[in-house]
Scaffold this motif. Structure first.
Motif, PDB file in Angstrom:
ATOM      1  N   SER A   2       0.839  -1.198   0.000  1.00  0.00           N
ATOM      2  CA  SER A   2       0.000   0.000   0.000  1.00  0.00           C
ATOM      3  C   SER A   2       0.876   1.252   0.000  1.00  0.00           C
ATOM      4  O   SER A   2       2.046   1.200   0.395  1.00  0.00           O
ATOM      5  N   SER A   3       0.294   2.336  -0.517  1.00  0.00           N
ATOM      6  CA  SER A   3       1.020   3.614  -0.608  1.00  0.00           C
ATOM      7  C   SER A   3       0.057   4.743  -0.272  1.00  0.00           C
ATOM      8  O   SER A   3      -1.164   4.567  -0.373  1.00  0.00           O
ATOM      9  N   ASN A   4       0.620   5.888   0.076  1.00  0.00           N
ATOM     10  CA  ASN A   4      -0.189   7.072   0.395  1.00  0.00           C
ATOM     11  C   ASN A   4       0.125   8.195  -0.576  1.00  0.00           C
ATOM     12  O   ASN A   4       1.298   8.445  -0.875  1.00  0.00           O
ATOM     13  N   VAL A   5      -0.920   8.846  -1.067  1.00  0.00           N
ATOM     14  CA  VAL A   5      -0.757  10.056  -1.890  1.00  0.00           C
ATOM     15  C   VAL A   5      -1.862  11.033  -1.495  1.00  0.00           C
ATOM     16  O   VAL A   5      -2.795  10.655  -0.774  1.00  0.00           O
ATOM     17  N   ASP A   6      -1.776  12.262  -2.017  1.00  0.00           N
ATOM     18  CA  ASP A   6      -2.872  13.210  -1.771  1.00  0.00           C
ATOM     19  C   ASP A   6      -4.093  12.853  -2.622  1.00  0.00           C
ATOM     20  O   ASP A   6      -5.215  12.843  -2.136  1.00  0.00           O
ATOM     21  N   VAL A   7      -3.834  12.594  -3.914  1.00  0.00           N
ATOM     22  CA  VAL A   7      -4.954  12.352  -4.843  1.00  0.00           C
ATOM     23  C   VAL A   7      -4.630  11.165  -5.740  1.00  0.00           C
ATOM     24  O   VAL A   7      -3.550  11.117  -6.349  1.00  0.00           O
ATOM     25  N   VAL A   8      -5.561  10.225  -5.831  1.00  0.00           N
ATOM     26  CA  VAL A   8      -5.481   9.165  -6.841  1.00  0.00           C
ATOM     27  C   VAL A   8      -6.334   9.599  -8.022  1.00  0.00           C
ATOM     28  O   VAL A   8      -7.498   9.992  -7.842  1.00  0.00           O
ATOM     29  N   ILE A   9      -5.756   9.523  -9.207  1.00  0.00           N
ATOM     30  CA  ILE A   9      -6.513   9.828 -10.422  1.00  0.00           C
ATOM     31  C   ILE A   9      -6.647   8.524 -11.200  1.00  0.00           C
ATOM     32  O   ILE A   9      -5.651   7.847 -11.468  1.00  0.00           O
ATOM     33  N   VAL A  10      -7.886   8.176 -11.509  1.00  0.00           N
ATOM     34  CA  VAL A  10      -8.130   6.924 -12.243  1.00  0.00           C
ATOM     35  C   VAL A  10      -8.332   7.286 -13.709  1.00  0.00           C
ATOM     36  O   VAL A  10      -9.277   8.000 -14.053  1.00  0.00           O
ATOM     37  N   GLY A  11      -7.434   6.801 -14.588  1.00  0.00           N
ATOM     38  CA  GLY A  11      -7.571   7.052 -16.026  1.00  0.00           C
ATOM     39  C   GLY A  11      -6.512   8.006 -16.535  1.00  0.00           C
ATOM     40  O   GLY A  11      -6.443   9.150 -16.094  1.00  0.00           O
ATOM     41  N   ALA A  12      -5.676   7.509 -17.457  1.00  0.00           N
ATOM     42  CA  ALA A  12      -4.625   8.356 -18.054  1.00  0.00           C
ATOM     43  C   ALA A  12      -5.026   8.801 -19.451  1.00  0.00           C
ATOM     44  O   ALA A  12      -4.259   8.743 -20.408  1.00  0.00           O
ATOM     45  N   GLY A  13      -6.288   9.229 -19.578  1.00  0.00           N
ATOM     46  CA  GLY A  13      -6.711   9.954 -20.768  1.00  0.00           C
ATOM     47  C   GLY A  13      -6.372  11.426 -20.570  1.00  0.00           C
ATOM     48  O   GLY A  13      -5.711  11.809 -19.596  1.00  0.00           O
ATOM     49  N   VAL A  14      -6.848  12.255 -21.491  1.00  0.00           N
ATOM     50  CA  VAL A  14      -6.520  13.689 -21.412  1.00  0.00           C
ATOM     51  C   VAL A  14      -7.095  14.308 -20.136  1.00  0.00           C
ATOM     52  O   VAL A  14      -6.436  15.129 -19.485  1.00  0.00           O
ATOM     53  N   THR A  15      -8.302  13.893 -19.736  1.00  0.00           N
ATOM     54  CA  THR A  15      -8.905  14.483 -18.525  1.00  0.00           C
ATOM     55  C   THR A  15      -8.028  14.193 -17.307  1.00  0.00           C
ATOM     56  O   THR A  15      -7.661  15.115 -16.556  1.00  0.00           O
ATOM     57  N   GLY A  16      -7.700  12.927 -17.110  1.00  0.00           N
ATOM     58  CA  GLY A  16      -6.929  12.541 -15.926  1.00  0.00           C
ATOM     59  C   GLY A  16      -5.550  13.170 -15.911  1.00  0.00           C
ATOM     60  O   GLY A  16      -5.085  13.657 -14.864  1.00  0.00           O
ATOM     61  N   LEU A  17      -4.895  13.191 -17.071  1.00  0.00           N
ATOM     62  CA  LEU A  17      -3.522  13.725 -17.103  1.00  0.00           C
ATOM     63  C   LEU A  17      -3.506  15.245 -16.969  1.00  0.00           C
ATOM     64  O   LEU A  17      -2.569  15.812 -16.403  1.00  0.00           O
ATOM     65  N   THR A  18      -4.556  15.900 -17.455  1.00  0.00           N
ATOM     66  CA  THR A  18      -4.642  17.365 -17.266  1.00  0.00           C
ATOM     67  C   THR A  18      -4.808  17.667 -15.776  1.00  0.00           C
ATOM     68  O   THR A  18      -4.126  18.544 -15.217  1.00  0.00           O
ATOM     69  N   ALA A  19      -5.701  16.927 -15.122  1.00  0.00           N
ATOM     70  CA  ALA A  19      -5.915  17.143 -13.680  1.00  0.00           C
ATOM     71  C   ALA A  19      -4.631  16.845 -12.910  1.00  0.00           C
ATOM     72  O   ALA A  19      -4.230  17.603 -12.008  1.00  0.00           O
ATOM     73  N   ALA A  20      -3.954  15.747 -13.276  1.00  0.00           N
ATOM     74  CA  ALA A  20      -2.727  15.353 -12.561  1.00  0.00           C
ATOM     75  C   ALA A  20      -1.645  16.418 -12.707  1.00  0.00           C
ATOM     76  O   ALA A  20      -0.938  16.752 -11.739  1.00  0.00           O
TER      77      ALA A  20
END
Ligand code: FAD
Length: 452
Positions: A2-20
């Motif tokens: 297991s790992s800890n992050v602030d935000v998990v983004i599901v999906g490496a389409g344009v929406t997810g990568l823009t948010a990331a």
């Protein structure tokens, strides 16, 4: 593990990568989990039989300012679609005619009806904020009626109806006009600025990226580096008000304060939520579905249609391939056509064997461009309905009545989880431009809240 992050983004389409990208720039620790073994979702530039093809999205129009800003930021160059010469139209009478400009060569009456309906649809689109289409005057009534029924009320001219239905049905939502509401049709127009934009191929299909549009997500992912993980389908999310645990198929658990589900609404139900999402949220997503379109890529030794004075642009509501364009790469001497088979024609085509499909498509292209079209060097079909992590194309839209009933629900966060993709965009709805706008919006909402 297991790992800890602030935000998990599901999906490496344009929406997810823009948010990331936006969240990383704001100093947050993110991870992007992508189900496929590649980046980009519905953007995919690949070389097939020696030809570089845009298997997914490719065109950019001048109003798509979010996409244009992104291309500038990433240093990507564009080139114009070839458009010299006459276009081809096959009418209801089955006759092939060439024409210049954007008005199809139809009878004077049909042309006048198409022009009149264009004004009506432009006026309706002007009354709509595409981010909140349910708020426009008369929205409920327009949403209760299929676009086909609305067109029947508007004009007695069948060919005018068929052409207007083509622009929004086959060419955009990739559903027959009886399967979506008049309000969804107005949304499609409003999200592109106007209906006039949609009917103007020189506007809506203006430019392409040299080397391919998938470079947008690829370059974004390259900058994010190890924060983007492929072959990591998310199978389960448990959540409460303090945060969420996101589990991938390998069993790895990611603990985060927030989750952005940057996947089409139709794929949300593939994830097991604990607790379950509220019933109305599951209902909302069941009222949305992908259309169906087969994108065809056909390469010839030369762009032979140019020598015949043709631009390569061809339309017909009565042909299997309802629209086709010169899609030759800027750095290629060969000629490539791109064509589309949509909605019920796509259903029928998929019943055939691969050889029968190819023969059927080439026969349609021969009607537009002559016998030379029957002998390509390379032929390829993008069939996104067979892609596990998309399952349709180009994007999703609501069943009749669904937009006013459930549209606003799709962008509501649930606990620490927010949702979005180009399918819930306002401007740029169903397009890459919309994916960028939604990705920015989702990130900005979290940044504004300081992640709670
Ligand atoms: P997607 O690209 O669908 O990204 C979602 C990602 O989530 C995918 O990578 C998927 O694999 C991943 N995913 C899903 N479920 C999970 C899970 N459980 N776990 C982990 N990952 C998951 N747009 C234009 O602007 N111009 C065009 O010319 C154009 N033409 C198109 C032609 C075709 C054939 C297609 C298919 C689309 C076209 N589009 C076009 C639309 C455009 O490509 C999309 O609107 C846009 O790319 C959507 O981006 P997105 O990030 O919102 O969604």
């Amino acid at each position: 593990m297991s790992s800890n992050v602030d935000v998990v983004i599901v999906g490496a389409g344009v929406t997810g990568l823009t948010a990331a990208t936006r969240l990383t720039e704001a100093g947050y620790d993110v991870v992007v989990l992508e189900a496929r073994d590649r980046i980009g979702g519905r953007l995919w530039t690949d070389t097939v039989d020696g030809v570089r093809l845009e298997l997914g999205g490719q065109w950019i129009s001048p109003d798509q300012s979010a996409l244009i800003e992104t291309l500038d930021e990433l240093g990507l160059q564009t080139f114009s679609r070839y458009r010299e010469g006459a276009s081809v139209y096959v009418g209801r009478d089955g006759v092939r005619r060439t024409f210049d400009g954007s008005a199809f060569p139809v009878s004077e009456y049909t042309e006048a009806e198409v022009d009149r309906l264009t004004v009506v649809l432009d006026e309706l689109a002007a009354q709509m904020d595409p981010l909140n289409p349910w708020d426009m005057p008369g929205a409920a009534e327009l949403d209760r009626m299929s676009f086909a029924a609305w067109l029947r009320e508007q004009t007695d001219d069948q060919e005018a109806r068929d052409n207007i239905a083509l622009y929004i049905g086959a060419a955009m939502l990739t559903k027959p006009a009886h399967a979506f509401s008049a309000l969804s049709a107005v949304l499609m127009a409003a999200s592109a600025g106007s209906f006039s934009h949609l009917v103007d191929a020189d506007f809506i299909l203006d430019r392409r990226v040299k080397g391919g549009l998938q470079q947008v997500p690829l370059l974004r992912a390259e900058k994010l580096g190890s924060k983007v993980i492929t072959c990591a389908p998310v199978t389960a999310i448990s959540y409460d008000s303090a945060g969420a645990t996101v589990r991938t198929v390998s069993g790895h658990e990611w603990h985060a304060k927030r989750v952005i589900l940057a996947v089409p609404p139709t794929l949300v139900s593939r994830i097991a939520f604990s607790p379950n999402l509220p019933p109305v949220q599951m209902q909302a997503r069941q009222h949305q579905s992908f259309g169906i379109v087969i994108k065809l890529h056909i390469t010839y030794p030369t762009p032979f249609w140019r020598e015949a004075g043709l631009s390569g642009t061809a339309f017909s509501p009565y042909q299997v391939v309802h629209e086709a364009y010169d899609n030759t790469n800027h750095d290629d001497n060969r000629g490539t056509l791109v064509g589309f088979v949509s909605d019920e024609n796509a259903d029928r085509l998929l019943e055939l064997t691969p050889d029968e499909r190819r023969a059927c498509v080439l026969a349609s292209l021969t009607t537009y461009y002559g016998e030379q079209a029957r002998e390509p060097l390379a032929y390829y079909e993008s069939r996104w309905m067979a892609e596990e992590w998309t399952a349709g194309a180009y994007a999703t839209s609501f069943a009749i009545g669904g937009l006013t009933r459930y549209g606003a629900r799709l962008r509501e966060p649930i606990g620490p989880i927010s949702f979005g993709s180009s399918d819930v965009a306002g401007l740029g709805f169903q397009h890459v431009d919309g994916a960028i706008r939604v990705g920015r919006m989702l990130a900005d909402e979290l940044i504004a809240e300081r992640l709670g």
